[in-house]
Every structure is written in C-alpha cells, then in structure tokens.
Design an enzyme around this catalytic site. Structure first.
Site, PDB file in Angstrom:
ATOM      1  N   MET A 164       8.770   1.423 -27.335  1.00  0.00           N
ATOM      2  CA  MET A 164      10.283   0.775 -26.437  1.00  0.00           C
ATOM      3  C   MET A 164       9.346   1.264 -25.282  1.00  0.00           C
ATOM      4  O   MET A 164       9.196   2.910 -24.987  1.00  0.00           O
ATOM      5  CB  MET A 164      11.181   1.879 -27.094  1.00  0.00           C
ATOM      6  CG  MET A 164      12.687   2.157 -26.031  1.00  0.00           C
ATOM      7  SD  MET A 164      13.566   2.668 -26.712  1.00  0.00           S
ATOM      8  CE  MET A 164      13.206   4.319 -27.406  1.00  0.00           C
ATOM      9  N   ARG A 297      16.746   7.712 -31.261  1.00  0.00           N
ATOM     10  CA  ARG A 297      17.563   8.917 -31.326  1.00  0.00           C
ATOM     11  C   ARG A 297      18.000   9.727 -33.135  1.00  0.00           C
ATOM     12  O   ARG A 297      17.531  10.748 -33.274  1.00  0.00           O
ATOM     13  CB  ARG A 297      19.186   9.401 -30.522  1.00  0.00           C
ATOM     14  CG  ARG A 297      18.046   9.031 -29.366  1.00  0.00           C
ATOM     15  CD  ARG A 297      19.482   8.731 -28.184  1.00  0.00           C
ATOM     16  NE  ARG A 297      19.249   9.342 -26.637  1.00  0.00           N
ATOM     17  CZ  ARG A 297      19.396   8.533 -25.555  1.00  0.00           C
ATOM     18  NH1 ARG A 297      20.725   8.350 -25.609  1.00  0.00           N
ATOM     19  NH2 ARG A 297      19.751   8.737 -24.820  1.00  0.00           N
ATOM     20  N   TYR A 441      11.324  13.990 -26.616  1.00  0.00           N
ATOM     21  CA  TYR A 441      11.204  12.712 -26.965  1.00  0.00           C
ATOM     22  C   TYR A 441      12.708  12.098 -27.260  1.00  0.00           C
ATOM     23  O   TYR A 441      13.697  12.413 -27.419  1.00  0.00           O
ATOM     24  CB  TYR A 441      10.281  11.966 -27.585  1.00  0.00           C
ATOM     25  CG  TYR A 441       9.979  11.831 -29.124  1.00  0.00           C
ATOM     26  CD1 TYR A 441       8.283  11.614 -28.977  1.00  0.00           C
ATOM     27  CD2 TYR A 441      10.805  12.537 -29.343  1.00  0.00           C
ATOM     28  CE1 TYR A 441       7.383  11.846 -30.292  1.00  0.00           C
ATOM     29  CE2 TYR A 441      10.517  12.501 -30.919  1.00  0.00           C
ATOM     30  CZ  TYR A 441       9.010  12.508 -31.372  1.00  0.00           C
ATOM     31  OH  TYR A 441       8.338  12.680 -32.920  1.00  0.00           O
ATOM     32  N   GLU A 442      12.440  11.401 -27.107  1.00  0.00           N
ATOM     33  CA  GLU A 442      14.451   9.926 -26.901  1.00  0.00           C
ATOM     34  C   GLU A 442      15.796  10.609 -26.744  1.00  0.00           C
ATOM     35  O   GLU A 442      17.042  10.389 -26.922  1.00  0.00           O
ATOM     36  CB  GLU A 442      14.030   9.869 -28.463  1.00  0.00           C
ATOM     37  CG  GLU A 442      13.622   9.189 -29.407  1.00  0.00           C
ATOM     38  CD  GLU A 442      12.971   7.547 -28.720  1.00  0.00           C
ATOM     39  OE1 GLU A 442      13.963   7.553 -27.410  1.00  0.00           O
ATOM     40  OE2 GLU A 442      11.981   7.348 -28.557  1.00  0.00           O
ATOM     41  N   GLY A 443      14.827  11.880 -25.270  1.00  0.00           N
ATOM     42  CA  GLY A 443      16.908  12.786 -24.720  1.00  0.00           C
ATOM     43  C   GLY A 443      16.102  13.711 -24.798  1.00  0.00           C
ATOM     44  O   GLY A 443      16.215  13.784 -26.212  1.00  0.00           O
TER      45      GLY A 443
END
Length: 596
Positions: A164, A297, A441-443
């Site tokens: 991604m 997530r 990571y991933e927000g």
C-alpha cells in the site's frame, strides 16, 4: 530468551464460548467452518508459528534486511524466505479469500487468531504477507474483471504479495498533499512518477512479484483529496492476459533504519515512469484505498495483541521462576532462599494488567472480525448494514487501543525481568521496541481518534455507537438476575450512560468550536476502549461460568474481571474528566511560547 506458545485454550474460549463463532458461521452459511475444521486450523497455525516463525524472531532483529544499492534488490534475514515457502505450501495465504480466485472461503474471523499467532511469533516476518489481504480486498471490490482475474489469483495463493503506497516525503497522513503523478498512455496504461516512503514490504526476495497499490494524481485531478486516483503497479510488468514481462520502472531507493521490526523491509520506493493500471474510477482512489486501509488497521491491532500476549507469557514464566525477597505476609516457600517474585503485589499488578488487556482485547478484536463476516455474508440487509456500521466504529478502537496497550504490556513485562529485561539476550526489549511502531503505522492513535469521533460518531450520526450500546443494554437486561455477573452490571451500565452523555456534550461543544472535537478525540477514544473492554470482560465471566471450563479457568476469568473493573476501568473516569476540560486548555498558549 523470549519464547512463544500459542494460547489455544483462551483463543478457543474467546471464539466459541464468548462470541459463539461456530453458531454464527453456520448461520451465515459457512458450511465448511465446522468446529472440527476450525480446531484443526488452530492447531496447525500454532505448530507453524511456534516451530517455524518464533525461532526466527531474534534472527530477524539481529540481521535486518539488506539492500543492494546497485540493483535495488532487498534480501530478507536468514530463514525468512524458507518460512514464507512453508507458509504458502500450507495454504495460509488463501485461508479467507474467495473460492473463485483460489481461496478457501473461510470466515474472516478465522484469519484473526492466525494473524495474532503470526505476529506474536515474529512480527517483522508477519509484515511481508500483511498487506496482501488488503490488496486482495481493494481489487476485489474496486478492480475490473480482468484485474481480479490476473492479480488476485497469485496474491491469494501467495506467489505474489501486495503493498500500500500512500505516504510521501512531504506528506504523512494528509494525503491531499501528495504529488505522485500518473500520466495516461496511448495503450490505456499509465506512467507513474514519484516517491513513496515507509512502504512495508516494498521490496523483498520472498515472492516472484510484488503488487503495489499506489495513490497518484491524474493530469486533470482537482486539488486536495478529491483528486487522488488508485493504480496497480507490479514490480514486474503484467499484461492484461496475465503474462509477466520485464522489470517495471520502479525500485527500492533505500531501507529505513528503525527502532524495531528490523526484519521487516520498510522501503523508500521510487517510481520512474512505471507502467500502471487505474483501479476504480478516476479521482476516487482514496475511497478504494480505505477498503485496504481498514483491513490493515484491524491487522495492526492484532499485532499489538500478539506482542502483548508473548510479553505476558515470558513475564509470567519469569515471575514464577525468579526468586527475590519474601512475601510481605510471610514466606511462601521457606525451603528456598527467597520467594518467587509473583508473590509481590506490584508484580501481580503488572501481570494482571497485561492479562486483563490481552484476554479482554482478544475477544474485542475477534468480535470485530465476526462483524466483517456478518456485513458480507448475512442474508438480511438490515443486519449487514448494522454490522458494517459496527465494524467501522470498532476499527479505530481495536487498532488504537490494542496497540497502545501493547506498549504498556510489553513495558510491564520487561519490568518484571528487572535489569535483565533491558538485556537483549532475554528478548523482552525487542518486544518493547517492536510494539512501539504499532501505534504509528496505518494511522497514528490521533488519526484513529479523529476517525472515531469525527467520522464514525459525528458524520455517521453514531450508528456504530448506538449498535454497541444496544449490545450492552441487551446483556445487562438478560443478566439482571445472574449472580455470577451481578457485580459488573451496575458499573457497566453507569459507564455506558456516561459514554452517551460525553458524546452529546462533545457534539454540542464542537458545533460552536471545531477545536473541541480535536481536543476531546484522544480521551474519547481511550474512554471508548475501556468501556468496550468492560463489556467483554462481563460477557467473558458469564460465558466461563456457563461453560465446561475447569474451576481454575473460571476463577481466572472472574478474578481478572474484578481486577479490571476495580483498577483499570477507573481510567475511563480520568479520560472523562479530561474531555470535560475545554479546548482552551490546549489552544490558548501561542505556538511561539512553547519554548518560552
């Protein structure tokens, strides 16, 4: 030395006794997801993660990945490639994917304990197949028929992996700032130009090809996030008929030198006119990417859970074996020179904190998986809509809380070792270092908080919150006369009521001052997590008392729930107090005065 044993007894308890997954799967039409099949899957997952992946955890941390700067090729640590081959041979990449693309079509929920075990055994290795599932979901829902046919089959069987590619050097979470461009070509393809950073598994030696899903702008793209499109960009060019061609015009420019997850390749990826195909509609790429991002997530939340569990296992073993001091109430093992440290209240505080957050968090995470399955497989449209709202609401809570708690748990576990926890040979400091990335990571946790409060509560009018509060209310009414959980019903109802009041108050304040939303978001997220966990601990006690589990198992659940309600759930009150403070406590100080 850090070791790992898959917690199969508690995994089965969470899945079958608390959540009732077997009955749910049968109701949803997953005919092959019978108890005997699921037990066999869990047993084999435990064998693979314990004997193949766990022994490579320290190796990956010591060696890291290496980059050949002349070619851009990345070599993974010793044993990683062979372990991945066994992973593919075992059919694990295809476990939950559709049959038409070579998958086994098991429920999404079945992949959750597998993910937990993989990440507990070897988080860095687990990052290589992590995003393949998200790539599969994005192409499945947004790709053209030929793209699904060409790309999904090798992704599903594990011959290829996915990535991604979002972040760029000048933009982190604000993807509206991205500059990577996509130029249309006469043959219907696109030429991608730009640099992406922090790309997990962007380059490696485990598979034949790597499928990058890349956000970029078309020449006519409007500014901001409304002008982002999604493209599939393989490492080796792939024709529409599936033929694999020459190396694409992309390469790994460098590997990041990180605090943890050394065995995971975190790449700077340079796209220099790479051939690409548009996925979905022009300028609608962010929506398509969120299909992938939400999957990732939840996966990162399970990473936090796995690390917490492994840390607890090792701390518990140390606490039982390590002799130091005497119990304050008198020697428990007078025949020995000292008592094991598990007799000391502060050690028990740390161990019980980990146990409460791990075992409650496991049920919380797996329940989100069940909602994914209901949202996709229920024959009832209203039920699908409700489950979709609920999993959307739970995703930021699962991601943020399980990862924040993993930082707490790995540090508590390290502390149980005393000075030895700081020494590399015991493996505890690696778990603490690895855990730290999961909140980023991933927000980041702040991004999850804004997603929960700003989007899932305010924009979507709290549909998921209402669904969860209805679950709490149903449980409290059904167990109003149940003596085994009577002590938990009152506090749970009180916190649920406070949750509603806090939500109304924030919405009202934010309508007058938008900064109130941002000021409350983090505390609202953590408050939500502690109340969700209280619900699952109450349900866990009810489920254990109604089960055929041993007396020791039931006592373990009951006493851990009491510890949680008495010592951890009160943290929600501190978050409620912080929410009550106005945004002015954060925003009044001028930015230039921070260093005054």
């Amino acid at each position: 030395m850090s070791t790992y044993k898959a917690p199969l007894a508690d995994i089965r308890f969470a899945l079958f006794d608390v959540i009732g997954a077997e009955a749910e799967f049968a109701r949803l039409g997953f005919a092959d997801a019978t108890r005997d099949v699921l037990d066999a899957v869990l047993d084999e997952a435990a064998r693979f993660t314990e004997t193949v992946l766990a022994p490579l955890n320290a190796t990956g941390d010591r060696e890291g990945c290496t980059l050949d700067r002349a070619t851009g090729d990345v070599t993974t640590p010793t044993g990683f490639k062979a372990a991945y081959a066994q992973f593919v041979d075992g059919g694990w990449p295809s476990l939950t994917s559709p049959v038409e693309f070579g998958g086994q079509a098991m429920p999404h929920t079945v992949g959750f304990p597998l993910k937990e075990m993989i990440d507990a055994a070897n988080l860095a290795w687990g990052n290589f197949p992590l995003l393949s599932h998200g790539a599969t979901e994005a192409l499945l829902h947004h790709g053209e028929d030929w793209q699904r046919e060409v790309f999904l089959k090798p992704l599903v069987d594990g011959r290829w992996t996915g990535t991604m590619c979002l972040t760029e050097p000048h933009c982190g979470s604000d993807l509206g700032l991205l500059k990577t461009r996509a130029e249309p070509q006469s043959d219907g393809t696109y030429s991608i130009h730009g640099t992406k950073i922090f790309i997990t598994a962007g380059e490696h030696d485990l598979t034949e090809n790597i499928v990058h899903l890349v956000l970029a702008r078309l020449p006519d793209a409007p500014a901001g996030s409304r002008g982002i499109s999604l493209f599939v960009v393989p490492k080796f060019q792939v024709a529409r008929d599936g033929a694999v061609g020459q190396r694409n015009a992309l390469r790994c420019g460098s590997l990041e030198h990180k605090m943890g997850i050394h065995g995971s390749a975190t790449c700077v990826m340079n796209f220099d006119g790479a051939q690409a195909y548009l996925v979905g509609q022009p300028h609608k790429g962010l929506m398509a990417m969120f299909t992938m991002m939400n999957s990732a997530r939840l996966g990162v939340g399970l990473q936090g859970l796995g690390l917490s569990d492994r840390a607890l296992q090792n701390a518990l073993r140390c606490a039982r074996d390590r002799l130091q001091g005497r119990a304050l109430s008198g020697a428990t093992e007078p025949q020995k020179p000292a008592d094991p440290i598990i007799v000391h209240p502060d050690v028990r505080r740390m161990l019980l904190t980990c146990k409460a957050l791990v075992e409650g968090g496991r049920v919380m995470g797996y329940h989100a998986g069940v909602q994914l399955d209901i949202a996709q497989a229920s024959p009832d449209a209203a039920e699908r809509e409700r489950a979709d709202a609920l999993v959307g609401f739970l995703t930021p809570i699962v991601k943020a809380c399980l990862t924040e708690w993993s930082v707490e748990c790995t540090y508590h576990a390290l502390q149980c070792f005393g000075g030895h926890g700081y020494i590399a040979e015991w493996g505890m400091e690696q778990l603490a270092r690895d855990a730290r990335i999961t909140t980023l990571y991933e927000g980041t946790t702040g991004i999850q908080a804004l997603d929960l409060l700003g989007r899932k509560v305010m924009q979507l009018q709290g549909a998921g919150l209402k669904a969860f509060l209805a679950m709490v209310d149903d449980f409290c009414r059904e167990h109003a006369d149940d003596a085994s959980v009577a002590e938990f019903i009152g506090p749970l109802r009180e916190r649920a009521s406070q949750w509603q009041a806090l939500t109304r108050d924030i919405v009202q304040r934010a309508s007058a001052d938008p900064d109130e939303l941002g000021a409350a978001a983090h505390d609202y997220l953590m408050y939500s997590g502690y109340v969700v966990l209280a619900y699952w601990w109450a349900r866990s006690v009810a489920a254990s008392e109604a089960s055929s589990q041993s007396a020791d198992f039931k006592a373990g659940k009951r006493e851990t729930a009491r510890f949680y309600f008495a010592r951890l759930l009160p943290r929600a009150g501190a978050h409620a107090d912080a929410i009550a403070a106005s945004a002015s406590t954060l925003m009044t100080l001028p930015s230039g005065a921070f260093d005054a």
